[in-house]
Design a protein around this motif. Structure first.
Motif, PDB file in Angstrom:
ATOM      1  N   THR A  98     -11.876   7.620  25.740  1.00 53.08           N
ATOM      2  CA  THR A  98     -13.289   7.971  25.880  1.00 53.08           C
ATOM      3  C   THR A  98     -13.690   9.078  24.907  1.00 53.08           C
ATOM      4  O   THR A  98     -14.715   9.717  25.094  1.00 53.08           O
ATOM      5  CB  THR A  98     -13.590   8.443  27.317  1.00 53.08           C
ATOM      6  N   LYS A  99     -12.892   9.281  23.891  1.00 55.49           N
ATOM      7  CA  LYS A  99     -13.192  10.350  22.944  1.00 55.49           C
ATOM      8  C   LYS A  99     -13.276   9.823  21.516  1.00 55.49           C
ATOM      9  O   LYS A  99     -12.644   8.831  21.162  1.00 55.49           O
ATOM     10  CB  LYS A  99     -12.130  11.442  23.047  1.00 55.49           C
ATOM     11  N   ASN A 100     -14.081  10.503  20.709  1.00 53.36           N
ATOM     12  CA  ASN A 100     -14.209  10.193  19.286  1.00 53.36           C
ATOM     13  C   ASN A 100     -13.643  11.386  18.537  1.00 53.36           C
ATOM     14  O   ASN A 100     -14.198  12.479  18.582  1.00 53.36           O
ATOM     15  CB  ASN A 100     -15.671   9.953  18.924  1.00 53.36           C
ATOM     16  N   ILE A 101     -12.528  11.178  17.868  1.00 54.81           N
ATOM     17  CA  ILE A 101     -11.874  12.259  17.132  1.00 54.81           C
ATOM     18  C   ILE A 101     -12.450  12.273  15.725  1.00 54.81           C
ATOM     19  O   ILE A 101     -12.304  11.315  14.970  1.00 54.81           O
ATOM     20  CB  ILE A 101     -10.354  12.055  17.101  1.00 54.81           C
ATOM     21  N   ARG A 102     -13.138  13.342  15.383  1.00 55.58           N
ATOM     22  CA  ARG A 102     -13.793  13.499  14.092  1.00 55.58           C
ATOM     23  C   ARG A 102     -12.828  14.223  13.153  1.00 55.58           C
ATOM     24  O   ARG A 102     -12.126  15.160  13.568  1.00 55.58           O
ATOM     25  CB  ARG A 102     -15.088  14.298  14.237  1.00 55.58           C
ATOM     26  N   PHE A 103     -12.784  13.799  11.880  1.00 59.67           N
ATOM     27  CA  PHE A 103     -11.843  14.406  10.942  1.00 59.67           C
ATOM     28  C   PHE A 103     -12.329  14.243   9.507  1.00 59.67           C
ATOM     29  O   PHE A 103     -13.170  13.394   9.201  1.00 59.67           O
ATOM     30  CB  PHE A 103     -10.446  13.796  11.084  1.00 59.67           C
ATOM     31  N   THR A 104     -11.798  15.077   8.636  1.00 62.47           N
ATOM     32  CA  THR A 104     -12.017  14.968   7.203  1.00 62.47           C
ATOM     33  C   THR A 104     -10.657  14.841   6.537  1.00 62.47           C
ATOM     34  O   THR A 104      -9.620  15.159   7.140  1.00 62.47           O
ATOM     35  CB  THR A 104     -12.745  16.203   6.630  1.00 62.47           C
ATOM     36  N   VAL A 105     -10.653  14.368   5.297  1.00 62.72           N
ATOM     37  CA  VAL A 105      -9.410  14.266   4.538  1.00 62.72           C
ATOM     38  C   VAL A 105      -9.647  14.884   3.173  1.00 62.72           C
ATOM     39  O   VAL A 105     -10.621  14.563   2.492  1.00 62.72           O
ATOM     40  CB  VAL A 105      -8.956  12.799   4.370  1.00 62.72           C
ATOM     41  N   SER A 106      -8.758  15.783   2.784  1.00 60.47           N
ATOM     42  CA  SER A 106      -8.817  16.397   1.466  1.00 60.47           C
ATOM     43  C   SER A 106      -7.416  16.404   0.896  1.00 60.47           C
ATOM     44  O   SER A 106      -6.496  16.972   1.502  1.00 60.47           O
ATOM     45  CB  SER A 106      -9.356  17.827   1.564  1.00 60.47           C
ATOM     46  N   GLU A 107      -7.258  15.728  -0.236  1.00 56.86           N
ATOM     47  CA  GLU A 107      -5.956  15.567  -0.890  1.00 56.86           C
ATOM     48  C   GLU A 107      -4.947  14.991   0.097  1.00 56.86           C
ATOM     49  O   GLU A 107      -5.067  13.853   0.487  1.00 56.86           O
ATOM     50  CB  GLU A 107      -5.508  16.883  -1.510  1.00 56.86           C
ATOM     51  N   ASP A 108      -3.969  15.773   0.555  1.00 61.00           N
ATOM     52  CA  ASP A 108      -2.927  15.230   1.426  1.00 61.00           C
ATOM     53  C   ASP A 108      -2.988  15.787   2.848  1.00 61.00           C
ATOM     54  O   ASP A 108      -2.001  15.783   3.562  1.00 61.00           O
ATOM     55  CB  ASP A 108      -1.552  15.462   0.820  1.00 61.00           C
ATOM     56  N   THR A 109      -4.182  16.251   3.271  1.00 61.24           N
ATOM     57  CA  THR A 109      -4.317  16.838   4.602  1.00 61.24           C
ATOM     58  C   THR A 109      -5.500  16.245   5.360  1.00 61.24           C
ATOM     59  O   THR A 109      -6.608  16.179   4.842  1.00 61.24           O
ATOM     60  CB  THR A 109      -4.508  18.372   4.509  1.00 61.24           C
ATOM     61  N   VAL A 110      -5.236  15.834   6.594  1.00 60.87           N
ATOM     62  CA  VAL A 110      -6.278  15.417   7.533  1.00 60.87           C
ATOM     63  C   VAL A 110      -6.596  16.637   8.387  1.00 60.87           C
ATOM     64  O   VAL A 110      -5.681  17.268   8.923  1.00 60.87           O
ATOM     65  CB  VAL A 110      -5.785  14.270   8.443  1.00 60.87           C
ATOM     66  N   THR A 111      -7.880  16.961   8.519  1.00 59.78           N
ATOM     67  CA  THR A 111      -8.283  18.093   9.344  1.00 59.78           C
ATOM     68  C   THR A 111      -9.168  17.598  10.483  1.00 59.78           C
ATOM     69  O   THR A 111     -10.225  17.005  10.232  1.00 59.78           O
ATOM     70  CB  THR A 111      -9.047  19.142   8.515  1.00 59.78           C
ATOM     71  N   VAL A 112      -8.716  17.813  11.722  1.00 56.20           N
ATOM     72  CA  VAL A 112      -9.523  17.468  12.889  1.00 56.20           C
ATOM     73  C   VAL A 112     -10.666  18.471  12.950  1.00 56.20           C
ATOM     74  O   VAL A 112     -10.449  19.677  12.926  1.00 56.20           O
ATOM     75  CB  VAL A 112      -8.686  17.522  14.187  1.00 56.20           C
ATOM     76  N   PRO A 120       0.825  -1.204   0.000  1.00 54.93           N
ATOM     77  CA  PRO A 120       0.000   0.000   0.000  1.00 54.93           C
ATOM     78  C   PRO A 120       0.859   1.253   0.000  1.00 54.93           C
ATOM     79  O   PRO A 120       2.014   1.231   0.419  1.00 54.93           O
ATOM     80  CB  PRO A 120      -0.797  -0.110   1.300  1.00 54.93           C
ATOM     81  N   ASP A 121       0.288   2.340  -0.469  1.00 56.27           N
ATOM     82  CA  ASP A 121       0.965   3.626  -0.472  1.00 56.27           C
ATOM     83  C   ASP A 121       1.097   4.079   0.978  1.00 56.27           C
ATOM     84  O   ASP A 121       0.104   4.246   1.674  1.00 56.27           O
ATOM     85  CB  ASP A 121       0.145   4.633  -1.284  1.00 56.27           C
ATOM     86  N   MET A 122       2.312   4.267   1.440  1.00 60.70           N
ATOM     87  CA  MET A 122       2.538   4.622   2.836  1.00 60.70           C
ATOM     88  C   MET A 122       2.887   6.096   3.008  1.00 60.70           C
ATOM     89  O   MET A 122       3.539   6.489   3.960  1.00 60.70           O
ATOM     90  CB  MET A 122       3.652   3.740   3.425  1.00 60.70           C
ATOM     91  N   ASN A 123       2.453   6.936   2.074  1.00 64.09           N
ATOM     92  CA  ASN A 123       2.686   8.364   2.227  1.00 64.09           C
ATOM     93  C   ASN A 123       1.918   8.871   3.431  1.00 64.09           C
ATOM     94  O   ASN A 123       0.779   8.493   3.665  1.00 64.09           O
ATOM     95  CB  ASN A 123       2.229   9.122   0.982  1.00 64.09           C
ATOM     96  N   THR A 124       2.547   9.738   4.193  1.00 59.12           N
ATOM     97  CA  THR A 124       1.863  10.301   5.346  1.00 59.12           C
ATOM     98  C   THR A 124       1.182  11.606   4.959  1.00 59.12           C
ATOM     99  O   THR A 124       1.625  12.307   4.054  1.00 59.12           O
ATOM    100  CB  THR A 124       2.827  10.539   6.519  1.00 59.12           C
ATOM    101  N   LEU A 125       0.104  11.891   5.636  1.00 59.24           N
ATOM    102  CA  LEU A 125      -0.665  13.101   5.391  1.00 59.24           C
ATOM    103  C   LEU A 125      -0.301  14.151   6.437  1.00 59.24           C
ATOM    104  O   LEU A 125       0.086  13.815   7.554  1.00 59.24           O
ATOM    105  CB  LEU A 125      -2.161  12.785   5.485  1.00 59.24           C
ATOM    106  N   SER A 126      -0.445  15.418   6.082  1.00 57.69           N
ATOM    107  CA  SER A 126      -0.269  16.459   7.089  1.00 57.69           C
ATOM    108  C   SER A 126      -1.561  16.544   7.898  1.00 57.69           C
ATOM    109  O   SER A 126      -2.634  16.176   7.414  1.00 57.69           O
ATOM    110  CB  SER A 126       0.075  17.794   6.439  1.00 57.69           C
ATOM    111  N   VAL A 127      -1.455  17.014   9.129  1.00 59.52           N
ATOM    112  CA  VAL A 127      -2.603  17.063  10.026  1.00 59.52           C
ATOM    113  C   VAL A 127      -2.810  18.502  10.485  1.00 59.52           C
ATOM    114  O   VAL A 127      -1.890  19.137  10.993  1.00 59.52           O
ATOM    115  CB  VAL A 127      -2.409  16.142  11.252  1.00 59.52           C
ATOM    116  N   SER A 128      -4.027  19.008  10.297  1.00 61.90           N
ATOM    117  CA  SER A 128      -4.371  20.346  10.781  1.00 61.90           C
ATOM    118  C   SER A 128      -5.526  20.237  11.778  1.00 61.90           C
ATOM    119  O   SER A 128      -6.156  19.187  11.885  1.00 61.90           O
ATOM    120  CB  SER A 128      -4.753  21.267   9.612  1.00 61.90           C
ATOM    121  N   GLY A 129      -5.808  21.305  12.477  1.00 65.00           N
ATOM    122  CA  GLY A 129      -6.887  21.305  13.459  1.00 65.00           C
ATOM    123  C   GLY A 129      -6.501  20.659  14.771  1.00 65.00           C
ATOM    124  O   GLY A 129      -7.375  20.333  15.584  1.00 65.00           O
ATOM    125  N   THR A 130      -5.198  20.471  15.003  1.00 63.15           N
ATOM    126  CA  THR A 130      -4.759  19.778  16.213  1.00 63.15           C
ATOM    127  C   THR A 130      -5.048  20.574  17.485  1.00 63.15           C
ATOM    128  O   THR A 130      -5.040  20.004  18.572  1.00 63.15           O
ATOM    129  CB  THR A 130      -3.259  19.449  16.146  1.00 63.15           C
TER     130      THR A 130
END
Length: 143
Positions: A121-135, A73-83
């Motif tokens: 005890t938490k559910n972390i909600r996020f979206t993914v667009s192109e190469d970025t995960v946004t919390v 599988p493609d193992m490229n990592t995504l950038s993460v915003s909204g942290t």
């Protein structure tokens, strides 16, 4: 695929994993279907709970045949915003590492969908667009 359908080392149980060779399959025996294997790394009498397909990029058996997932599988990592939405009492570095690995199911790559992963005890909600995960939100769940 989920953790129960894969041979991920990140499993929430102490079940061991062995790569075996299927010697024979007998669908109709008095005991029911019987699969005979060779090369299992277990003690006599240990039950085999599940058999997964051979994966060439994950196993080191050059003579084995692979038809299920022949390419890694493609193992490229995504950038993460909204942290900043992740509470300070959570292990931010670990959560960011998980999110950067794109934890969405491999069959769901919908940029318009909001996803979630449970962490304690938490559910972390996020979206993914192109190469970025946004919390997008962190919600408390019931134990």
């Amino acid at each position: 695929m989920g953790v129960w359908a894969t041979r991920s080392p990140n499993r929430p149980n102490p079940i061991g994993l062995s790569c075996v060779e299927i010697v024979s399959v007998e669908p109709d025996t008095p005991e029911g279907p019987v699969i005979t294997v060779r090369g299992a790394d277990l003690m006599d009498g240990t039950p085999i709970l599940d058999i997964k397909p051979y994966i060439a990029y994950a196993d080191a058996h050059p003579d084995a045949e692979c038809s299920y997932a022949s390419e890694a599988p493609d193992m490229n990592t995504l950038s993460v915003s909204g942290t900043e939405l992740i509470p300070d009492d959570m292990e931010k570095e670990a959560i960011i590492a998980v999110l950067s690995g794109d934890p969405r199911p491999s069959y769901q790559k919908d940029d318009s969908r909001e996803y979630g992963i449970h962490y304690g005890t938490k559910n972390i909600r996020f979206t993914v667009s192109e190469d970025t995960v946004t919390v997008t939100d962190v919600k408390y769940t019931q134990d």
